[in-house]
Design an enzyme around this catalytic site. Structure first.
Site, PDB file in Angstrom:
ATOM      1  N   LEU A  12       0.856  -1.184   0.000  1.00 14.90           N
ATOM      2  CA  LEU A  12       0.000   0.000   0.000  1.00 14.90           C
ATOM      3  C   LEU A  12       0.893   1.234   0.000  1.00 14.90           C
ATOM      4  O   LEU A  12       1.673   1.448   0.924  1.00 14.90           O
ATOM      5  CB  LEU A  12      -0.908  -0.004   1.226  1.00 14.90           C
ATOM      6  N   SER A  14       1.247   5.587  -0.711  1.00 12.32           N
ATOM      7  CA  SER A  14       0.434   6.785  -0.534  1.00 12.32           C
ATOM      8  C   SER A  14       0.968   8.003  -1.270  1.00 12.32           C
ATOM      9  O   SER A  14       0.293   9.029  -1.334  1.00 12.32           O
ATOM     10  CB  SER A  14       0.361   7.126   0.956  1.00 12.32           C
ATOM     11  N   GLY A  16       3.816   9.236  -0.124  1.00 12.76           N
ATOM     12  CA  GLY A  16       4.740   9.722   0.890  1.00 12.76           C
ATOM     13  C   GLY A  16       6.044   8.948   0.889  1.00 12.76           C
ATOM     14  O   GLY A  16       6.157   7.876   0.291  1.00 12.76           O
ATOM     15  N   ASP A  18       7.549   7.374   3.321  1.00 14.05           N
ATOM     16  CA  ASP A  18       7.580   6.124   4.097  1.00 14.05           C
ATOM     17  C   ASP A  18       7.203   4.922   3.238  1.00 14.05           C
ATOM     18  O   ASP A  18       7.892   3.895   3.237  1.00 14.05           O
ATOM     19  CB  ASP A  18       6.641   6.227   5.300  1.00 14.05           C
ATOM     20  N   ILE A  38      -4.932   3.352  -2.370  1.00 17.02           N
ATOM     21  CA  ILE A  38      -6.350   3.359  -1.992  1.00 17.02           C
ATOM     22  C   ILE A  38      -6.875   4.782  -2.105  1.00 17.02           C
ATOM     23  O   ILE A  38      -6.419   5.683  -1.392  1.00 17.02           O
ATOM     24  CB  ILE A  38      -6.558   2.833  -0.564  1.00 17.02           C
ATOM     25  N   CYS A 102      -9.674   3.689  10.260  1.00 18.76           N
ATOM     26  CA  CYS A 102      -9.269   3.539   8.872  1.00 18.76           C
ATOM     27  C   CYS A 102      -8.358   2.326   8.707  1.00 18.76           C
ATOM     28  O   CYS A 102      -8.511   1.540   7.766  1.00 18.76           O
ATOM     29  CB  CYS A 102      -8.563   4.796   8.392  1.00 18.76           C
ATOM     30  N   CYS A 197      -6.140  12.271   6.871  1.00 18.56           N
ATOM     31  CA  CYS A 197      -5.769  12.169   5.455  1.00 18.56           C
ATOM     32  C   CYS A 197      -6.841  12.670   4.508  1.00 18.56           C
ATOM     33  O   CYS A 197      -6.570  13.468   3.618  1.00 18.56           O
ATOM     34  CB  CYS A 197      -5.427  10.724   5.131  1.00 18.56           C
TER      35      CYS A 197
END
Length: 367
Positions: A12, A14, A16, A18, A38, A102, A197
């Protein structure tokens, strides 16, 4: 994880740094990676973390490593199960924890059910660890105590934990940034996202006003009964809150809310005892791996209480205390020192006394 065995992993990402370093680490280990973004958003589909920019960066990372990349939508599920929970909670005068929900419901819930189950593991860029001990998986804290995110993961199930990889679990934020620069990742210097988010650039207070409106009411100094100001609706405030009250001569802290009459009670000064407490009552207790009250691996005192450390908010600070069950199977924490701003609706996160293992969490309720 046995790095000698090649795994098929859903990662997963995003946009970012990380999650990008997560991809880099797993790629270097030789695993078979499939990247997923997602897509979630607000009730009208707007404000989902600048999604187009995020997706563009994710696409760059996928091309850099020649990996398959897919955008999947869980917008409706996020709104129905996470945001409606958050709005119901604030309307009830409580403090929600949407990030925790979440993780439990969206990232490791719906995603796993629809896509993740086809893979050996699902990996994310959370600062946490999964360790195996005595034949069981345990959620363990990261070495970076400021970035540790086990408190956001403390509602996941054992089945979910068993399928998760946290490749950054042994790294600090500084090490992640350095690894991103060394790997030449396009988001090596991109700032971390702040706040919730799905809101993107929208202020949380503005979001609540859009969803719940405003309703003016008095702000009362609890010691004197004196009106010291007005607020725009009890749902904008949480127990222990200091900033954003609009009161002069501070500091002022929210110490109580009267939901029926729409009254906010505040107390003045840093040392007011009204914003502190040592006893925390909980309901809906969730243990991730084992229930310490049913396991011989956890020592109990003569009254049946278990020694723990705990948190009540996302902070590096731990508290020491004991936890025990009441006759009706609710749970109570007795802290060794005063805890500031105990907010019903939030979660108390339970750890082992050495702060290494996150055991689970329970929702804080009024006494």
């Amino acid at each position: 994880m046995n790095e000698d065995r090649k795994l098929k992993i859903a990662v997963l990402i995003s946009g970012g740094v990380d999650s990008a370093v997560t991809v880099d680490r797993l790629y270097r280990q030789g695993h078979d990676l499939y990247l997923f973004y997602i897509r979630i958003g607000m009730d009208n589909g707007e404000g989902d973390c600048s999604a187009e920019e995020d997706i563009e960066i994710c696409s760059l990372i996928a091309r850099k490593y020649s990996l398959p990349f897919k955008v999947v939508s869980l917008h409706e599920e996020y709104w129905e199960y996470v945001m409606q929970y958050a709005l119901r909670t604030v309307k009830d005068g409580l403090t929600p924890h949407p990030d925790m929900m979440c993780n439990k419901i969206i990232k490791f819930g719906f995603f796993e059910d629809r896509w993740g189950h086809d893979f050996d593991k699902t990996a994310t860029g959370h600062y946490a660890k999964v360790i195996e001990k005595d034949g069981k998986f345990w959620l363990a804290t990261a070495p970076d105590k400021v970035k540790d995110q086990t408190d956001f993961l403390a509602q996941i199930s054992y089945a979910q934990l068993s399928h998760i990889l946290f490749p950054l679990g042994d790294m600090t934020k500084e090490e992640v940034r350095a690894a991103a620069r060394e790997a030449g990742l396009p988001n090596a210097t991109r700032k971390d996202s702040q706040g919730i988010c799905f809101l993107g650039k929208i202020d949380y207070s503005d979001f609540l006003e859009r969803q719940l409106g405003t309703k003016k009411g008095p702000v009362i100094e609890i010691e004197t009964g004196r009106k010291v100001g007005e607020h725009k609706g009890y749902w904008f405030y949480t127990i222990g809150q200091r900033k954003g009250l609009g009161l002069g001569g501070g500091p002022w802290f929210v110490v109580r809310k009267n939901i029926r009459d729409n009254v906010i009670y505040v107390s003045h000064g840093y040392d007011t005892k009204l914003q502190y407490g040592k006893v925390i009552y909980m309901d809906e207790m969730h243990w991730i791996t084992v229930d310490p009250f049913l396991s011989d691996d956890f020592e109990r005192n003569s009254d049946g209480a278990v020694s723990i450390s705990f948190k009540t908010r996302h902070t590096p600070e731990f508290f020491d205390g004991i936890i025990y069950r009441t006759y009706d199977f609710r749970y109570v924490i007795e802290s060794s020192r005063e805890v500031q701003g105990i907010a019903p609706g939030q979660y108390a996160i339970i750890y082992t006394p050495d702060r290494k293992i996150c055991l689970g969490s329970g929702m804080i309720v009024k006494s």
